[in-house]
Scaffold this motif. Structure first.
Motif, PDB file in Angstrom:
ATOM      1  N   GLU A  66       0.819  -1.216   0.000  1.00 23.92           N
ATOM      2  CA  GLU A  66       0.000   0.000   0.000  1.00 23.92           C
ATOM      3  C   GLU A  66       0.851   1.263   0.000  1.00 23.92           C
ATOM      4  O   GLU A  66       0.473   2.276  -0.596  1.00 23.92           O
ATOM      5  N   TYR A  69       1.857   1.621  -3.716  1.00 27.74           N
ATOM      6  CA  TYR A  69       0.737   2.161  -4.498  1.00 27.74           C
ATOM      7  C   TYR A  69       0.561   3.657  -4.236  1.00 27.74           C
ATOM      8  O   TYR A  69       0.366   4.448  -5.181  1.00 27.74           O
ATOM      9  N   VAL A  80      -5.199  -1.589  -0.790  1.00 26.26           N
ATOM     10  CA  VAL A  80      -4.993  -2.553  -1.875  1.00 26.26           C
ATOM     11  C   VAL A  80      -5.244  -3.942  -1.303  1.00 26.26           C
ATOM     12  O   VAL A  80      -4.471  -4.435  -0.489  1.00 26.26           O
ATOM     13  N   TYR A 240      -8.105  -1.778  -5.712  1.00 24.71           N
ATOM     14  CA  TYR A 240      -7.405  -0.750  -4.942  1.00 24.71           C
ATOM     15  C   TYR A 240      -8.233   0.525  -4.874  1.00 24.71           C
ATOM     16  O   TYR A 240      -9.091   0.791  -5.726  1.00 24.71           O
TER      17      TYR A 240
END
Length: 413
Positions: A66, A69, A80, A240
């Motif tokens: 995460e 991301y 996510v 996500y």
């Protein structure tokens, strides 16, 4: 056209599109550098590749994913999770996190993607829709050129408008994908008039096509699927949500439960695939884009309308081809299916699918069920009988699939 003539045309097209391929590769290099920097920033280690079970408390690998991301998407935070089953599911989680009874959801590009209509309550009577919760909905149509209607958007915005819904890809519509430059202008336009209104982006099919993502240009929240672009063809499931920290937390409370939020969620045995897939995603997306360019030019040369044209800038991975008759549409999907590595012997048929207004035909002989980043084509049976081609793990695979589809279309005449 004979098979030999089609093969000759395909070779000509492959040579013709090489300059476009090089431009795609340049963007892929920039995106790969951004993803790699995210892995380095999160100090990704071998033990982060292992999953957890049960509640998934203190899952260091999940937290690392995460963080990566959030960095790549230019966001404050990310959720996510493999428990999110689709892009539609991720979008629903985000919308229910943002909206409250009495609020209004405003779509600014006409009707959203078909599967969102029942979530909103625009179509059908599904229990638990936004309409069921007292959340109203309105939409502003695009101009005849397929562009945002700025005057109509300004007129539609009001004190009840809590969320402006933006769809980055074309969906099942003959319209251009939204550019990041247009999205940035829209966000600034909305915030100048309604500072407390959130701009939420359905980001499906647009990830890693340009060199930035919606949160980096001011979007409050964005969502998508891991079996599309960011899964890199390896993610077996998942979705996500990225954006402002407070709003990701609100979505996380809807995802699990208030007070629990993002603190739980086991990563099981597929966590390595989510990390490795995201690492490969810039290359996989580039291959899909090259395949789309090839398909566009081949069908242009065969006399069909396509959107976008092979040499137009691309802002999502979808290639639309207007086949004009249901027979050609079905033939295209059957030809593509016949070139798939899985279920190549199956003949796709149009049929009802949950969440869609028209019968839909789909071709997707994929290793992950419904993974449109692998190579798929689908279409509702409605005029102009356009097929929407997306994905491709390699440009060579897309070329084989598209030539197979073209043969079937030409046989129909």
């Amino acid at each position: 056209m004979t098979i030999d003539q089609l093969d000759k045309l395909a070779r000509e097209v492959e040579n013709e599109v090489q300059p476009i391929y090089r431009h795609i590769e340049e963007r892929a290099m920039q995106n790969h550098a951004r993803v790699l920097a995210g892995f380095h920033l999160a100090r990704t280690s071998d033990y982060h590749l292992r999953g957890t079970t049960g509640y998934g408390y203190n899952d260091a690998g999940r937290e690392t994913l995460e963080r990566i991301y959030a960095h790549v998407f230019g966001a404050e935070a990310a959720l996510v999770r493999g428990q999110i089953v689709s892009g539609t599911h991720a979008i629903a989680i985000a919308l229910y996190g943002l909206l409250r009874p009495g609020d209004e959801l405003l779509a600014v590009q006409g009707s959203p993607y078909d599967t969102l209509e029942e979530i909103i309550g625009k179509r059908g009577n599904a229990s638990g829709s936004l309409k069921d919760y007292g959340i109203s909905y309105r939409q502003v149509e695009l101009t005849t050129e397929g562009k945002l209607d700025w005057a109509a958007i300004e007129q539609a915005l009001n004190s009840k408008t809590r969320v402006v819904l933006v769809q980055r890809s074309r969906g099942y519509a003959w319209r251009p994908a939204l550019t990041l430059a247009e999205l940035k202008k829209l966000i600034e336009f909305v915030k100048a008039r309604c500072p407390n209104t959130y701009v939420f982006v359905d980001n499906c099919y647009g990830e890693l096509v340009e060199t930035a993502e919606p949160p980096a240009v001011g979007a409050d929240l964005a969502a998508g699927s891991l079996i599309k672009n960011p899964g890199g063809g390896l993610a077996p499931t998942g979705g996500y949500i990225v954006g402002k920290k407070e709003l990701v937390e609100r979505a996380a409370n809807r995802f699990t439960a208030p007070g629990i939020g993002a603190e739980v969620g086991p990563t099981l045995d597929h966590h390595r695939l989510l990390l490795q897939g995201f690492f490969l995603a810039p290359h996989t997306v580039a291959e899909a884009l090259k395949g789309a360019v090839f398909a566009a030019r081949l069908f242009e040369r065969l006399g069909f309308r396509v959107s976008p044209a092979y040499d137009e800038p691309r802002h999502d991975i979808i290639q639309a081809i207007a086949l004009e008759t249901p027979q050609r549409l079905i033939a295209f999907c059957r030809g593509l299916q016949a070139a798939s590595p899985v279920d190549a012997h199956v003949l796709p048929e149009p049929d009802y699918m949950p969440g869609y207004e028209d019968d839909v035909i789909m071709a997707a002989g994929t290793f992950v069920q419904g993974a449109s980043i692998e190579l798929s084509a689908d279409a509702p049976l409605r005029k102009p009988y356009a097929v929407y081609l997306q994905g491709g793990l390699s440009k060579e695979y897309v070329r084989l699939g598209v030539i197979s589809a073209a043969r079937q279309v030409l046989q129909v005449g």
